[in-house]
Write a protein that holds these residues in place. Structure first.
Motif, short mmCIF file in Angstrom:
data_model
loop_
_atom_site.label_atom_id
_atom_site.label_comp_id
_atom_site.label_asym_id
_atom_site.label_seq_id
_atom_site.Cartn_x
_atom_site.Cartn_y
_atom_site.Cartn_z
N GLU A 193 -1.03 4.41 4.21
CA GLU A 193 -2.11 3.44 4.93
C GLU A 193 -3.04 3.26 4.28
O GLU A 193 -3.09 1.58 5.12
CB GLU A 193 -2.87 4.92 6.54
CG GLU A 193 -1.95 5.62 6.90
CD GLU A 193 -2.74 6.53 7.45
OE1 GLU A 193 -3.46 6.50 7.54
OE2 GLU A 193 -1.44 7.16 8.79
N ASP A 238 -3.44 -1.55 4.91
CA ASP A 238 -4.01 -3.11 4.67
C ASP A 238 -5.02 -2.69 4.63
O ASP A 238 -6.05 -1.89 4.41
CB ASP A 238 -3.97 -2.72 6.61
CG ASP A 238 -5.87 -3.63 6.77
OD1 ASP A 238 -5.75 -4.67 5.91
OD2 ASP A 238 -6.27 -3.41 7.78
N SER A 249 -8.09 -4.89 3.81
CA SER A 249 -8.88 -5.71 3.94
C SER A 249 -10.12 -5.21 3.61
O SER A 249 -11.19 -5.97 4.54
CB SER A 249 -8.11 -6.42 5.11
OG SER A 249 -8.00 -5.50 6.46
N LYS A 265 0.43 -7.68 -1.52
CA LYS A 265 -0.86 -7.38 -0.03
C LYS A 265 -2.10 -7.69 -2.04
O LYS A 265 -3.36 -7.89 -0.71
CB LYS A 265 -0.65 -6.00 0.42
CG LYS A 265 0.32 -5.25 1.32
CD LYS A 265 -0.52 -5.56 2.27
CE LYS A 265 0.55 -5.24 3.94
NZ LYS A 265 -0.06 -6.19 4.70
#
Length: 203
Positions: free
Chosen positions: A30, A34, A36, A65
């Motif tokens: 998870e 992401d 960010s 990523k």
């Protein structure tokens, strides 16, 4: 069997050597999906041998990523500090992979930067994940484990990623040597070879 290319990690490409996702690493998948919100765009991934850390790093980097450094704990610390600075200048997420559960950093500047990073650790697989790992290794080998194999093996197998890989390899080896399909005798002998006789004979 859960694989890393499921919605849990939506948008990332499938890996030919799919990583089993379970209780021990779902939080890692998870987080990698992401980056960010990573503090200073940096995450440190640690965990036991053969737990899929390198595959996760390649999967993360291949998905675009960010960049990953496998074996970061073996890098020269000054060089690694410069690499961290460059990632920040380029606004690039940086994943650092290290072995075990402890990484002692001596360079003060690097220690302070990485101390603020997101720390991720692959844990110990539960029974469900253990069963998926056994089946995944068998599938990659084209090995049919036999009816009742997971029911027999899961309670007796150690919760070790490395040992599970060795266990399936040993079952494969014994079936070839004996020219016989895997049965309880082969499962037991494989467990004994990898873990010792007491573990193999648990009721």
């Amino acid at each position: 069997m859960s694989q890393i290319a499921l919605p849990l990690a939506q948008g990332l490409p499938a890996d030919p050597a799919s990583i089993v996702v379970g209780n021990a690493n779902a939080h890692v998948a998870e987080a990698l999906a992401d980056p960010s919100n990573w503090p200073f765009g940096t995450a440190i991934l640690m965990g036991p041998a053969r737990a899929g850390k390198s595959l996760l790093a390649r999967w993360f980097e291949g998905a675009g990523k960010g960049s990953a450094i496998d074996g970061a704990d073996n890098w020269d610390e000054t060089e690694l500090f410069h690499r961290w600075n460059r990632a920040r200048e380029q606004d690039e997420a940086l994943l650092l992979v290290a072995d075990g559960d402890r990484w002692d950093i001596t360079l003060p500047d690097l220690k302070s930067r990485l101390g603020a990073a997101l720390h991720l650790e692959i844990g110990t697989p539960d029974d469900a994940m253990l069963a998926d790992l056994i089946q995944s290794h068998a599938t990659r080998r084209g090995l049919a484990l036999g009816e009742g194999a997971l029911t027999y093996l899961v309670p007796r197998a150690t919760r070790s990623f490395a040992d599970i890989e060795k266990l399936v390899a040993m079952i494969d080896r014994l079936t070839l040597e004996r020219k016989a399909a895997p049965t309880q005798g082969i499962w037991r002998d494989a467990l004994e070879a990898v873990q010792g006789p007491e573990q193999a004979r648990l009721l």
